[in-house]
Design an enzyme around this catalytic site. Structure first.
Site, mmCIF file in Angstrom:
data_model
loop_
_atom_site.group_PDB
_atom_site.id
_atom_site.type_symbol
_atom_site.label_atom_id
_atom_site.label_comp_id
_atom_site.label_asym_id
_atom_site.label_seq_id
_atom_site.Cartn_x
_atom_site.Cartn_y
_atom_site.Cartn_z
ATOM 1 N N SER A 98 2.269 6.871 0.239
ATOM 2 C CA SER A 98 1.491 6.026 1.117
ATOM 3 C C SER A 98 0.061 6.072 0.595
ATOM 4 O O SER A 98 -0.554 7.135 0.564
ATOM 5 C CB SER A 98 1.534 6.540 2.553
ATOM 6 O OG SER A 98 0.499 5.931 3.310
ATOM 7 N N ARG A 99 -0.445 4.932 0.159
ATOM 8 C CA ARG A 99 -1.774 4.926 -0.453
ATOM 9 C C ARG A 99 -2.866 5.133 0.587
ATOM 10 O O ARG A 99 -4.006 5.421 0.250
ATOM 11 C CB ARG A 99 -2.003 3.617 -1.214
ATOM 12 C CG ARG A 99 -0.993 3.429 -2.328
ATOM 13 C CD ARG A 99 -1.289 2.221 -3.175
ATOM 14 N NE ARG A 99 -0.054 1.707 -3.791
ATOM 15 C CZ ARG A 99 -0.016 0.897 -4.828
ATOM 16 N NH1 ARG A 99 -1.116 0.480 -5.389
ATOM 17 N NH2 ARG A 99 1.140 0.475 -5.326
ATOM 18 N N VAL A 100 -2.531 4.972 1.842
ATOM 19 C CA VAL A 100 -3.517 5.244 2.905
ATOM 20 C C VAL A 100 -3.586 6.748 3.137
ATOM 21 O O VAL A 100 -4.654 7.302 3.363
ATOM 22 C CB VAL A 100 -3.133 4.489 4.187
ATOM 23 C CG1 VAL A 100 -3.976 4.935 5.358
ATOM 24 C CG2 VAL A 100 -3.279 2.990 3.964
ATOM 25 N N ASP A 102 0.829 -1.213 0.000
ATOM 26 C CA ASP A 102 0.000 0.000 0.000
ATOM 27 C C ASP A 102 0.858 1.254 0.000
ATOM 28 O O ASP A 102 0.524 2.251 0.621
ATOM 29 C CB ASP A 102 -0.892 0.004 1.252
ATOM 30 C CG ASP A 102 -1.697 -1.263 1.396
ATOM 31 O OD1 ASP A 102 -1.781 -1.798 2.521
ATOM 32 O OD2 ASP A 102 -2.237 -1.730 0.383
#
Lengths: 133, 520
Positions: B378-380, B353
């Protein structure tokens, strides 16, 4: 087409007894050559040896004890528990062998099963239970 | 002593030897850590098998040998099974008896592992008492499905300003740390573990550091560092060093995941670091080639992607119904000469992620951690940031991106307009602010404070070569004279107007007291 498949087919045909040995070999080699797999002949022979060894092992029971046992003693042993019900194969050959390291008792071994009533195993189990207990 | 002797006597008297009837096979060939076994017709895939190393040995030798020699059946073929030996392969001989245990490989799990160094089979490596736990978890387990999960929203603070500010990691996320050798990948991982000391005990995650194919000296150094800082109180180290069999190196990350899952299932948070998966892929390639599996690209087996995807999918944040626990994964990948488009790196990048990309050039220039913020992601994202950090770090990425674009013009600074010069100076300051010494993780409230004052143009005229000293003095001043600023941020996780006023006052006071740290 794998060498082991050819070897298995040859073995099954040889056991069936439907074709004479010489005819079987000639026709087999001709079939392999016709399929363009003559280069596999050596591997086929090796696979066949493996199959024969495996089949021979399946038919053999090995009985290990600390002292040499006679055939009748071995036969009597195999008729009683726990060997009687534990061993399931139809065995043609019974080999008696000695193994001093067993301390006492008997180990019966086939290609697929092992029944161990040796004193060595019992003492090792006791040691483990004392150490882990 | 007499008590012990009595106990032993009772156990001996009560002992009843029994006949052992077992389904067994025979070793047909053995070499290079792989044994070919005939006769185990019912063996399952990944089933544990046990080699009878006591066969033919006198009792005393068999007892001295001690321990079980285990293997794992990984290739189920027509007539035989290929078994990977999980131990000293020298002990395996042709004709040896092999017993199928009926169990899939499992590892002891529980609180008893905390503070210990173990191998992937759960055997203690730190010279302490043998590990005894009530529970065992299977090494391979299916990852939780979508319904059982919840989205990532709780931050996992690394204590590193550049990461917590711009590439935030959340609990339950998988964030890859990727870079060439000696760029600080392990340092980031260790600092993340050390920073958990700044977390409250009840919310502190259990940390699991999995060393795959690392030097024993490196693992020993890491354990010592963690011990000295008191981090071993919540850390477990799983080690399969470079001298361990490839099979154990292959199992190590799965063992780490199994241990982490135990805590996750209890509703707790856990962090697992895989250092590193490049060596893990190499160990798996070695095993696969020895088992005659067809080689694919770069001689890796065809299921190399599945190896890492099923490992990393086990990281999750569970729903409240499932206990609300989480397992965060920080896999590490070593690139060769900065090539992130190679086979294994691209595989793992597509699974995780987000990634933190470390560059040798930045590291060698003195920018440490050498994080290339431009291609790190950071895909979050800000879902894993506190409100306070969101407020102060929101513009940070953009400012740094603008600075990088303008950096090329620095040498022509006399020809630039004032606004551009300001951006360049601000960018230089932020680069200095984001530098951080290793093994000195910062609690998030201090990070927020520092990034806020730098971002609010309060330190624009700071001497760039003395920013580290400035920061240390700023924190000392906050702790001594403005403690409510830090406690306010820590308690509320937000940056209120009052706190901002306090921080501004502190910055002004620092400037007055230390004029030598400002101006060129």
């Amino acid at each position: 087409m794998r060498a082991s498949y050819y070897a298995q087919a040859f073995h099954d045909l040889a056991l069936s007894g439907k074709i004479g040995e010489e005819t079987l070999v000639k026709q087999f080699v001709a079939t392999v050559a016709a399929n363009g797999h003559k280069h596999l002949l050596l591997q086929i022979v090796r696979s066949l040896e493996r199959i024969m060894r495996r089949e021979a092992k399946k038919e053999t029971i090995e009985v290990f004890s600390t002292k040499e046992l006679s055939q009748s003693e071995v036969g009597a042993l195999l008729k009683n528990e726990p060997f009687k019900h534990a061993l399931s194969a139809k065995h043609k050959k019974v080999l008696g062998k000695t193994d001093d390291t067993l301390v006492g008792g008997v180990v019966v071994r086939t290609s697929r099963e092992k029944v161990d009533t040796s004193h060595k195993r019992a003492l090792m189990d006791l040691y483990q239970s004392l150490v882990s207990g | 002593m007499e008590h012990i002797v009595e106990k032993l006597k009772k156990q001996i008297v009560a002992f009843a030897p029994k006949a052992h009837s077992e389904k067994v096979g025979t070793v047909v060939s053995a070499g290079d850590g792989i044994a070919e076994v005939e006769g185990l017709d019912d063996v399952m895939m990944a089933e544990m098998v046990s080699f009878d190393t006591s066969e033919g040995k006198p009792l005393a030798d068999a007892l001295e040998d001690g321990g079980e020699l285990l293997g794992m059946a990984l290739n189920l073929e027509e007539d035989t099974a290929k078994v990977v030996i999980l131990g000293d392969a020298q002990k395996v001989r042709e004709g040896m008896t092999v017993k199928a245990t009926g169990n899939i490989l499992s590892i002891p799990v529980g609180k008893e592992l905390i503070g210990r160094v173990i191998d992937p089979l759960g055997v203690a490596q730190d010279g302490g008492l043998p590990i005894k736990t009530e529970k065992r978890n299977p090494i391979e387990r299916k990852a939780y499905g979508v319904i059982e999960r919840k989205s990532v929203s709780t931050p996992l603070h690394t204590g590193i300003k550049a990461i917590d500010g711009m590439i935030p990691i959340g609990r339950g996320q998988r964030e890859l740390i990727i870079g060439d050798r000696q760029t600080g990948k392990t340092v980031i991982a260790i600092d993340t573990i050390l920073n958990q000391l700044n977390e409250a005990k009840e919310s502190r995650p259990i940390c699991i550091y999995v060393a795959i194919g690392q030097k024993d000296s490196k693992v020993a150094r890491i354990v010592k560092q963690l011990k000295d800082k008191g981090a071993m109180e919540y850390t477990i180290v799983v080690s399969a060093s470079v001298s361990a069999p490839a099979a154990l190196q292959f199992l190590a990350p799965f063992a780490g995941a199994a241990i982490g899952e135990y805590f996750m299932d209890q509703g707790k948070d856990a962090l697992v670091i895989y250092d590193d998966l490049s060596k893990h892929a190499i160990a798996y390639r070695q095993m696969s080639l020895l088992m005659r599996r067809p080689p694919g690209r770069e001689a890796y087996p065809g299921d190399i992607f599945y190896l890492h995807s099923r490992l990393l999918e086990r990281a999750a944040r569970l729903s409240d119904k499932m206990g609300g626990g989480s397992l965060t994964a920080l896999p590490i990948i070593e690139t060769q000469e900065g090539d992130v488009s190679a086979y294994i790196p691209t595989n793992v990048i597509s699974i995780t992620d987000g990634q933190i990309y470390l560059e040798s050039d930045l590291f060698n220039k003195g920018i440490r951690p050498g994080i290339n913020v431009g291609i790190s992601v950071s895909r979050v994202g800000s879902s894993a940031q506190t409100k306070a950090m969101k407020k102060v770090a929101g513009k940070l990425r953009l400012e740094l991106a603008q600075f990088r674009e303008l950096e090329a013009f620095v040498q022509f600074s006399s020809d630039l307009d004032d606004d551009t010069k300001k951006r360049i100076e601000k960018g230089k300051l932020m680069v200095e602010v984001l530098k951080q010494d290793k093994h000195v993780p910062l609690p998030f409230e201090k990070q927020v404070a520092m990034i806020y004052v730098a971002g609010a143009d309060l330190f624009n005229d700071a001497n760039k070569s003395r920013v580290a000293e400035l920061e240390a003095k700023f924190f000392a001043l906050l702790e001594s004279q403005y403690p409510e600023a830090l406690t306010g941020i820590a308690k509320t996780c937000d940056l209120s107007e009052e706190t901002q006023v306090l921080l501004k006052s502190a910055a002004t006071a620092l400037k007055k007291a230390n004029p030598e740290l400002f101006g060129k």
